[in-house]
Write a protein that holds these residues in place. Sequence first.
Motif, PDB file in Angstrom:
ATOM      1  N   SER A  83       0.840  -1.203   0.000  1.00 28.83           N
ATOM      2  CA  SER A  83       0.000   0.000   0.000  1.00 28.83           C
ATOM      3  C   SER A  83       0.875   1.253   0.000  1.00 28.83           C
ATOM      4  O   SER A  83       2.021   1.246   0.409  1.00 28.83           O
ATOM      5  CB  SER A  83      -0.933  -0.006   1.209  1.00 28.83           C
ATOM      6  N   ARG A  84       0.306   2.336  -0.499  1.00 20.80           N
ATOM      7  CA  ARG A  84       0.994   3.626  -0.558  1.00 20.80           C
ATOM      8  C   ARG A  84       0.540   4.439   0.655  1.00 20.80           C
ATOM      9  O   ARG A  84      -0.659   4.505   0.948  1.00 20.80           O
ATOM     10  CB  ARG A  84       0.653   4.349  -1.850  1.00 20.80           C
ATOM     11  N   VAL A  85       1.480   5.038   1.350  1.00 23.77           N
ATOM     12  CA  VAL A  85       1.172   5.823   2.546  1.00 23.77           C
ATOM     13  C   VAL A  85       1.837   7.187   2.452  1.00 23.77           C
ATOM     14  O   VAL A  85       2.882   7.351   1.818  1.00 23.77           O
ATOM     15  CB  VAL A  85       1.637   5.097   3.829  1.00 23.77           C
ATOM     16  N   GLU A  86       1.211   8.165   3.078  1.00 22.48           N
ATOM     17  CA  GLU A  86       1.793   9.495   3.161  1.00 22.48           C
ATOM     18  C   GLU A  86       2.614   9.589   4.434  1.00 22.48           C
ATOM     19  O   GLU A  86       2.169   9.181   5.504  1.00 22.48           O
ATOM     20  CB  GLU A  86       0.695  10.560   3.166  1.00 22.48           C
ATOM     21  N   VAL A  87       3.812  10.156   4.306  1.00 23.34           N
ATOM     22  CA  VAL A  87       4.734  10.285   5.427  1.00 23.34           C
ATOM     23  C   VAL A  87       5.080  11.760   5.561  1.00 23.34           C
ATOM     24  O   VAL A  87       5.391  12.417   4.564  1.00 23.34           O
ATOM     25  CB  VAL A  87       6.014   9.451   5.194  1.00 23.34           C
ATOM     26  N   VAL A  88       5.026  12.284   6.769  1.00 25.73           N
ATOM     27  CA  VAL A  88       5.425  13.663   7.017  1.00 25.73           C
ATOM     28  C   VAL A  88       6.921  13.665   7.293  1.00 25.73           C
ATOM     29  O   VAL A  88       7.402  12.946   8.165  1.00 25.73           O
ATOM     30  CB  VAL A  88       4.649  14.254   8.213  1.00 25.73           C
ATOM     31  N   ARG A  89       7.639  14.505   6.512  1.00 23.14           N
ATOM     32  CA  ARG A  89       9.101  14.584   6.663  1.00 23.14           C
ATOM     33  C   ARG A  89       9.432  15.980   7.163  1.00 23.14           C
ATOM     34  O   ARG A  89       8.989  16.973   6.597  1.00 23.14           O
ATOM     35  CB  ARG A  89       9.772  14.291   5.337  1.00 23.14           C
ATOM     36  N   ARG A  90      10.233  16.065   8.232  1.00 26.14           N
ATOM     37  CA  ARG A  90      10.705  17.341   8.768  1.00 26.14           C
ATOM     38  C   ARG A  90      12.203  17.413   8.537  1.00 26.14           C
ATOM     39  O   ARG A  90      12.937  16.514   8.923  1.00 26.14           O
ATOM     40  CB  ARG A  90      10.435  17.441  10.257  1.00 26.14           C
ATOM     41  N   ILE A  91      12.642  18.507   7.950  1.00 26.67           N
ATOM     42  CA  ILE A  91      14.073  18.724   7.726  1.00 26.67           C
ATOM     43  C   ILE A  91      14.420  20.041   8.393  1.00 26.67           C
ATOM     44  O   ILE A  91      13.793  21.080   8.110  1.00 26.67           O
ATOM     45  CB  ILE A  91      14.413  18.774   6.216  1.00 26.67           C
ATOM     46  N   SER A  92      15.410  20.014   9.285  1.00 27.98           N
ATOM     47  CA  SER A  92      15.856  21.233   9.961  1.00 27.98           C
ATOM     48  C   SER A  92      17.243  21.600   9.466  1.00 27.98           C
ATOM     49  O   SER A  92      18.115  20.751   9.336  1.00 27.98           O
ATOM     50  CB  SER A  92      15.905  21.012  11.480  1.00 27.98           C
ATOM     51  N   TYR A  93      17.433  22.903   9.195  1.00 28.23           N
ATOM     52  CA  TYR A  93      18.710  23.418   8.767  1.00 28.23           C
ATOM     53  C   TYR A  93      19.178  24.437   9.788  1.00 28.23           C
ATOM     54  O   TYR A  93      18.407  25.255  10.273  1.00 28.23           O
ATOM     55  CB  TYR A  93      18.576  24.133   7.409  1.00 28.23           C
TER      56      TYR A  93
END
Length: 191
Positions: A178-188
């Motif tokens: 199955s295809r799922v949505e993932v929340v990605r957080r990137i901090s710089y």
Amino acid sequence: MTRMTMNTPLCRILAPVAAVIMSGSLMIGSAVAETRIETVVGTVVDTITLTSTYIRKTPTDQRNCRTEDVPIYAESEGNSELGSMIIGGLIGSAVGNKFSDNDGAGAAGTVAGAILGRERAKNQKNSRIVGYKQQESCTVTTVMLEENVSEITGYRNHIELDGKIIKLESNSPLAVGSRVEVVRRISYSLR
């Protein structure tokens, strides 16, 4: 217009304060970071069930029974009471006369010996085993029953995302493929 020199008392106080304010603003500027949050789509490639196992102990009464051979006795009366009284009286008289110099000690020993001889004859029975019978004998003991208990605590999902496999845990399993949505957080931020 008057010109201020560094020798004036006001300049001596303001110069260090200005230096502290300037260095603080430089430090604050370098500590600011930027965080980007985006939603990406990945594919579930595997789901592993996470479990917790423990031993549950429960007290339980356990009945243990066994068959035992119990002897059967044939009982016959012992010596006659009169014969035991005579023998007890003679022994009591001899003991009373031997250990006491008082008059009447032999007579008192005779009476005491006769009473004791009679009681012994009543209580004494000659027993002999004539056979055995089987009888069930049971005991109840408390034992601890141990049981291994496994509980599902969650699921570890392997998700392919941007050519990499990441592992995310969830309370319910995800279907493989199955295809799922993932929340990605990137901090710089600057080092």
